[in-house]
Enzyme design. Structure first.
Site, PDB file in Angstrom:
ATOM      1  NE  ARG A 143      -3.799  -0.426   2.619  1.00 13.85           N
ATOM      2  CZ  ARG A 143      -5.026  -0.952   2.553  1.00 13.85           C
ATOM      3  NH1 ARG A 143      -5.197  -2.250   2.545  1.00 13.85           N
ATOM      4  NH2 ARG A 143      -6.080  -0.200   2.510  1.00 13.85           N
ATOM      5  CE1 TYR A 146      -4.674   6.547  -3.490  1.00 11.50           C
ATOM      6  CE2 TYR A 146      -5.146   5.769  -1.276  1.00 11.50           C
ATOM      7  CZ  TYR A 146      -5.492   6.524  -2.378  1.00 11.50           C
ATOM      8  OH  TYR A 146      -6.658   7.259  -2.364  1.00 11.50           O
ATOM      9  CG  ASP A 147      -0.629   4.085   2.379  1.00 13.27           C
ATOM     10  OD1 ASP A 147      -1.552   3.971   1.550  1.00 13.27           O
ATOM     11  OD2 ASP A 147      -0.523   3.337   3.372  1.00 13.27           O
ATOM     12  CE  LYS A 150      -4.414  10.298  -3.375  1.00 10.26           C
ATOM     13  NZ  LYS A 150      -4.978  11.355  -4.249  1.00 10.26           N
ATOM     14  CG  ASN A 175     -12.903   3.033   4.027  1.00  6.89           C
ATOM     15  OD1 ASN A 175     -12.093   3.468   4.834  1.00  6.89           O
ATOM     16  ND2 ASN A 175     -12.715   1.938   3.336  1.00  6.89           N
ATOM     17  CG  PHE A 192     -18.731  -7.367   1.073  1.00  9.21           C
ATOM     18  CD1 PHE A 192     -17.731  -8.293   0.827  1.00  9.21           C
ATOM     19  CD2 PHE A 192     -18.641  -6.583   2.238  1.00  9.21           C
ATOM     20  CE1 PHE A 192     -16.660  -8.445   1.700  1.00  9.21           C
ATOM     21  CE2 PHE A 192     -17.572  -6.731   3.117  1.00  9.21           C
ATOM     22  CZ  PHE A 192     -16.581  -7.655   2.848  1.00  9.21           C
ATOM     23  N   GLY A 206      -9.328 -11.856   6.377  1.00 11.43           N
ATOM     24  CA  GLY A 206      -8.925 -11.972   7.778  1.00 11.43           C
ATOM     25  C   GLY A 206     -10.085 -12.542   8.584  1.00 11.43           C
ATOM     26  CD  GLN A 210     -10.768  -6.802   8.399  1.00 13.51           C
ATOM     27  OE1 GLN A 210     -10.922  -7.632   9.278  1.00 13.51           O
ATOM     28  NE2 GLN A 210     -10.715  -7.144   7.115  1.00 13.51           N
ATOM     29  CG  ASP A 272      -6.854  -4.868   5.416  1.00 12.53           C
ATOM     30  OD1 ASP A 272      -7.228  -5.119   4.264  1.00 12.53           O
ATOM     31  OD2 ASP A 272      -7.595  -4.387   6.293  1.00 12.53           O
TER      32      ASP A 272
HETATM   33  N1  UDP Z   1     -12.278  -6.524   2.382  1.00 12.12           N
HETATM   34  C1  UDP Z   1     -12.832  -7.780   2.532  1.00 12.12           C
HETATM   35  N2  UDP Z   1     -13.265  -8.446   1.412  1.00 12.12           N
HETATM   36  C2  UDP Z   1     -13.181  -7.921   0.151  1.00 12.12           C
HETATM   37  C3  UDP Z   1     -12.637  -6.635   0.002  1.00 12.12           C
HETATM   38  C4  UDP Z   1     -12.184  -5.960   1.134  1.00 12.12           C
HETATM   39  O1  UDP Z   1     -12.936  -8.304   3.652  1.00 12.12           O
HETATM   40  O2  UDP Z   1     -13.612  -8.621  -0.806  1.00 12.12           O
HETATM   41  C5  UDP Z   1     -11.809  -5.828   3.582  1.00 12.12           C
HETATM   42  C6  UDP Z   1     -10.393  -5.259   3.471  1.00 12.12           C
HETATM   43  O3  UDP Z   1      -9.444  -6.252   3.833  1.00 12.12           O
HETATM   44  C7  UDP Z   1     -10.445  -4.124   4.445  1.00 12.12           C
HETATM   45  C8  UDP Z   1     -11.902  -3.644   4.371  1.00 12.12           C
HETATM   46  O4  UDP Z   1     -12.636  -4.700   3.786  1.00 12.12           O
HETATM   47  O5  UDP Z   1     -10.196  -4.557   5.765  1.00 12.12           O
HETATM   48  C9  UDP Z   1     -12.085  -2.384   3.521  1.00 12.12           C
HETATM   49  O6  UDP Z   1     -11.451  -2.625   2.310  1.00 12.12           O
HETATM   50  P1  UDP Z   1     -11.458  -1.615   1.086  1.00 12.12           P
HETATM   51  O7  UDP Z   1     -10.657  -2.259   0.001  1.00 12.12           O
HETATM   52  O8  UDP Z   1     -12.856  -1.264   0.780  1.00 12.12           O
HETATM   53  O9  UDP Z   1     -10.764  -0.298   1.579  1.00 12.12           O
HETATM   54  P2  UDP Z   1      -9.518   0.026   2.555  1.00 12.12           P
HETATM   55  O10 UDP Z   1     -10.180   0.637   3.716  1.00 12.12           O
HETATM   56  O11 UDP Z   1      -8.793  -1.241   2.939  1.00 12.12           O
HETATM   57  O12 UDP Z   1      -8.676   0.935   1.760  1.00 12.12           O
END
Ligand code: UDP
Length: 312
Positions: A143, A146-147, A150, A175, A192, A206, A210, A272
């Site tokens: 990451r 990107y981080d 920015k 988000n 989802f 995971g 989170q 993550d």
């Molecule tokens: N995530 C997940 N399943 C997916 C896509 C994302 O569980 O199919 C989790 C991801 O690991 C993170 C959270 O959802 O903990 C938000 O992910 P996203 O990619 O939307 O944005 P982030 O906040 O990580 O930049």
């Protein structure tokens, strides 16, 4: 009449900002190289006499004829899947691209607004995240492209502000979700919803403990518009402080789509962030801004959009 340039204007957030600034009576010049943007997001504006579109990569010299009052710099891959696939482009648009867009703002004596991100806080050790927190970022992790781009973009924005007296604004976007997200962009919500509508297993990464805090796009756009018109040059968090675990979020999507999908757990991507929640007291006090749309309403609208646009 004011003129605004929006880089990344064909993207998810950029296109909603084009709509808002057109509705405010401005001339809008949308610049996008369509790497992750989609012309369908702005096709309804084609033919509007105050809207124009320029296909251009802002890491190269940008020429815009005439006066410009505002420049909103939103060009960048912004989902983890996109910036993992496009690491060099992500670094270039945050660094070289931001430099070029700042140069344009200086030339035009325009006010510049940078789209920054909660990713500048990395995997945060302070919770919720206040603007004063410097963050916990792994520069060499996946990451990092990107981080760090920015973080550099924020640094060069403040340098143009201090050294060239440019009027600058920095929004740290948490988000955000809503219509015009791409179903395949790899983020939690579109993944989802896509899985739920197809009746596939929902992949929670995971153990799903989170947390994130999801803001509906119309709330975000309102916050950005207020920041643009304010005189605050320090970064301002814009996001919805209602925090939720990713497992709970997946369950909400299953309910919102009336799906029979099962939730399954797959490995957590590297770095993550474990928690994320904006402290929005600065936006509340300086901009008088608060998010208004509940997740239930926002999910309803977003699921309807995905059903219609994907035919699922
Ligand atoms: N995530 C997940 N399943 C997916 C896509 C994302 O569980 O199919 C989790 C991801 O690991 C993170 C959270 O959802 O903990 C938000 O992910 P996203 O990619 O939307 O944005 P982030 O906040 O990580 O930049």
């Amino acid at each position: 009449m004011k003129t605004a340039v929006i880089t990344g204007g064909a993207g998810f957030l950029g296109s909603h900002l084009c709509d808002r600034l057109i509705a405010e009576g401005m001339n809008v010049i949308c610049i996008d190289n369509l790497l992750t943007g989609n012309p369908a997001n702005i096709s309804h504006l084609f033919g509007h006499d105050r809207f124009s579109f320029v296909k251009h990569d802002v890491t190269n010299f940008i020429h815009v004829p005439g006066d410009v009052d505002y420049i909103l710099h939103f060009a960048s891959p912004a989902s983890p899947i996109d910036y993992l696939k496009l690491p060099i482009q992500t670094l270039k648009v945050g660094s070289l691209g931001t430099h070029k867009v700042l140069g344009l703002a200086k030339e035009k004596k325009a006010r510049f607004l940078l789209a920054s991100t909660s990713e500048v806080y990395g995997d945060p050790l302070v919770h919720p995240q206040k603007e004063e927190y410097w963050g916990n970022v792994n520069p060499i992790g996946p990451r990092g492209v990107y981080d760090e781009a920015k973080r550099f973009a924020e640094a060069i924005t403040m340098a143009y502000h201090r050294y060239h007296n440019l009027e600058t604004r920095i929004v740290r976007i948490f988000n955000t979700y809503g219509p015009r997200m791409r179903l395949d962009d790899g983020r939690a919500l579109p993944s989802f919803v896509g899985q739920a509508l197809r009746g596939e297993d929902i992949t929670v990464f995971g153990d799903g403990s989170q947390t994130r805090s999801f803001c509906f796009v119309s709330d975000l756009v309102e916050g950005i518009f207020r920041l643009l018109l304010s005189d605050e040059s320090n970064p301002v968090n814009i996001g919805n402080p209602e925090e939720i675990t990713i497992q709970q979020f997946a369950e909400e999507v299953v309910r919102a789509t009336n799906s029979n999908s099962k939730i399954i757990f797959t490995p957590l991507p590297e770095d993550d962030p474990k928690v994320r929640q904006p402290d929005i007291s600065r936006a509340q006090s300086i901009l008088g801004w608060n998010p208004k749309i509940t997740r239930q309403e926002g999910l309803f609208t977003t699921v309807a959009y995905f059903r219609k646009s994907s035919g699922l």
